[in-house]
Design an enzyme around this catalytic site. Structure first.
Site, PDB file in Angstrom:
ATOM      1  N   TYR A 135       0.818  -1.215   0.000  1.00  0.00           N
ATOM      2  CA  TYR A 135       0.000   0.000   0.000  1.00  0.00           C
ATOM      3  C   TYR A 135       0.851   1.264   0.000  1.00  0.00           C
ATOM      4  CZ  TYR A 135      -4.106  -2.876   1.106  1.00  0.00           C
ATOM      5  OH  TYR A 135      -5.119  -3.804   1.083  1.00  0.00           O
ATOM      6  N   ASP A 218      -3.282 -18.060   1.708  1.00  0.00           N
ATOM      7  CA  ASP A 218      -4.425 -18.737   1.067  1.00  0.00           C
ATOM      8  C   ASP A 218      -5.013 -19.785   2.007  1.00  0.00           C
ATOM      9  OD1 ASP A 218      -1.903 -19.806   0.683  1.00  0.00           O
ATOM     10  OD2 ASP A 218      -2.331 -20.673  -1.272  1.00  0.00           O
TER      11      ASP A 218
END
Ligand code: NAD
Length: 352
Positions: A135, A218
């Site tokens: 970010y 994941d």
């Protein structure tokens, strides 16, 4: 206790008003000053983080924030959009540690989309790094290649000290809980998170009582749905934490129940609900204020070291839920459906 109150946009002003009402009902010496941020900041001063707001936040011990953003600002230049104000204030105040507890109140077990036996008793703390990662990493942007095709670039980046300081927050909090830390990464593919894992392992030597485990992001996304009660403290980077904490919010029934704290190295903090500004329900007095009220409780606990009053607010929330009060997002059969303001009143009444 100097608090900057930044309601922001959408449902922000409605939910923050409830948290302020609850804080005022406690016998505390609080100095609360309001200022605009996000779209409200842009309207007031042409800047999603007006200088005066930043000054107030810097001079305060803690910031209580609603939420920022509205679709009507989506066409503004990127640096003027409400979300920029939020990213900037986190960076300016050096709030690198985001604490998001996901706790399932027994009364809300039926409001979760998962089976009650999977979620009941859930008490998980997600710790997300907030000032680094993809970010903020440079280079970033959209450019045009020589062949005329456009290319978007963002950079995932963490240095060792950034990883160590967020790791330390996770281990310290785990010491006060069930002494288990699960560090989430993607070390099989991303070098940045390979370093993340190495630093977490090095740090764990200082906390022999804490059991450290690692999980790829994941798998973590899957395990949160399959068996969320296996986790105590989960620590991860900015982008993975953003996604996993929203996923965790649904375990608890509604995103409207999830508070958060963002802390600097001295426990100065910004406290806000984990959800956004919900423009779809703004101004209708139907938003759930409990995440914001519970954020105020976290403020008393982490910045003002006032465990007794933090617990008092949390117990009042439990009592209001036990009495059957529910906003629209958590309503179930046979409950007393109330609006945002009335839910605030129910919590205030339950304080005594
Ligand atoms: P959102 O969290 O605002 O809303 C998602 C859904 O949850 C909506 O259906 C909304 O009505 C519902 N919801 C959220 N909070 C609720 C509450 N307290 N009570 C009842 N229902 C609630 O996310 P979004 O719709 O993706 O984004 C809307 C705006 O919020 C965007 O401008 C986005 O950028 C911004 N946003 C801000 C923050 C923040 O300020 N921290 C975080 C996320 C999104």
């Amino acid at each position: 206790m100097k608090i900057a109150v930044l309601p922001g946009d959408g449902i922000g002003p409605e939910i923050v008003a409830q948290a302020v009402k609850v804080l005022k009902a406690l016998d505390l010496d609080l100095d609360m000053t309001e200022a605009p941020i996000g779209g409200a900041g842009y309207e007031a001063a042409g800047d999603p983080l007006p200088e005066a707001t930043l000054k107030l936040a810097k001079e305060s011990d803690a910031v209580l924030l609603g939420a920022v953003g509205d679709w009507k600002y989506d066409k503004l230049e990127r640096h003027l959009r409400p979300e920029r104000g939020l990213l900037r204030i986190r960076k300016e105040l050096n709030l690198f540690a985001n604490l998001r507890p996901a706790l399932l109140y027994p009364e809300l077990a039926d409001a979760s989309t998962l089976k009650p036996e999977v979620v009941s008793g859930l008490d998980l703390m997600i710790i997300r790094e907030l000032t680094g990662d993809i970010y903020f990493g440079q280079p970033r942007g959209i450019s045009t290649l020589e062949n005329g095709e456009r290319e978007g670039i963002n950079t995932m980046r963490y240095n060792e000290s950034e990883i160590r300081r967020i790791g330390r927050v996770a281990f310290d909090i785990a010491m006060k809980r069930n002494k288990k830390v699960c560090s989430v990464d993607k070390a099989n593919v991303l070098e940045t998170t390979e370093l993340w894992r190495q630093v977490m392992i090095e740090l764990s030597a200082e906390y022999p009582e804490v059991e450290l485990s690692h999980m790829y992001v994941d798998n973590a996304a899957m395990q949160l749905i399959r068996a969320p009660k296996q986790f105590d403290v989960m620590v991860t980077g900015n982008i993975f934490g953003d996604i996993l904490s929203d996923e965790a919010s649904m375990l608890t029934g509604s995103i409207g129940m999830l508070p958060s704290a963002s802390l600097d190295a001295n426990n100065k903090g910004m406290y806000e609900p984990s959800h956004g500004s919900a423009p779809d329900i703004a101004g209708k007095d139907i938003a759930n204020p409990l995440a914001t009220i519970l954020s105020a409780a976290m403020m008393l606990r982490y910045t003002f070291n006032d465990e007794a009053n933090a617990l008092k607010i949390e117990n009042a929330v439990k009592k209001a839920l036990a009495q059957g009060y529910r906003t629209a997002d958590i309503v179930t059969d046979g409950c007393k459906k109330v609006g945002c303001n009335a839910m605030g009143d129910a919590v205030v009444a339950a304080l005594n």
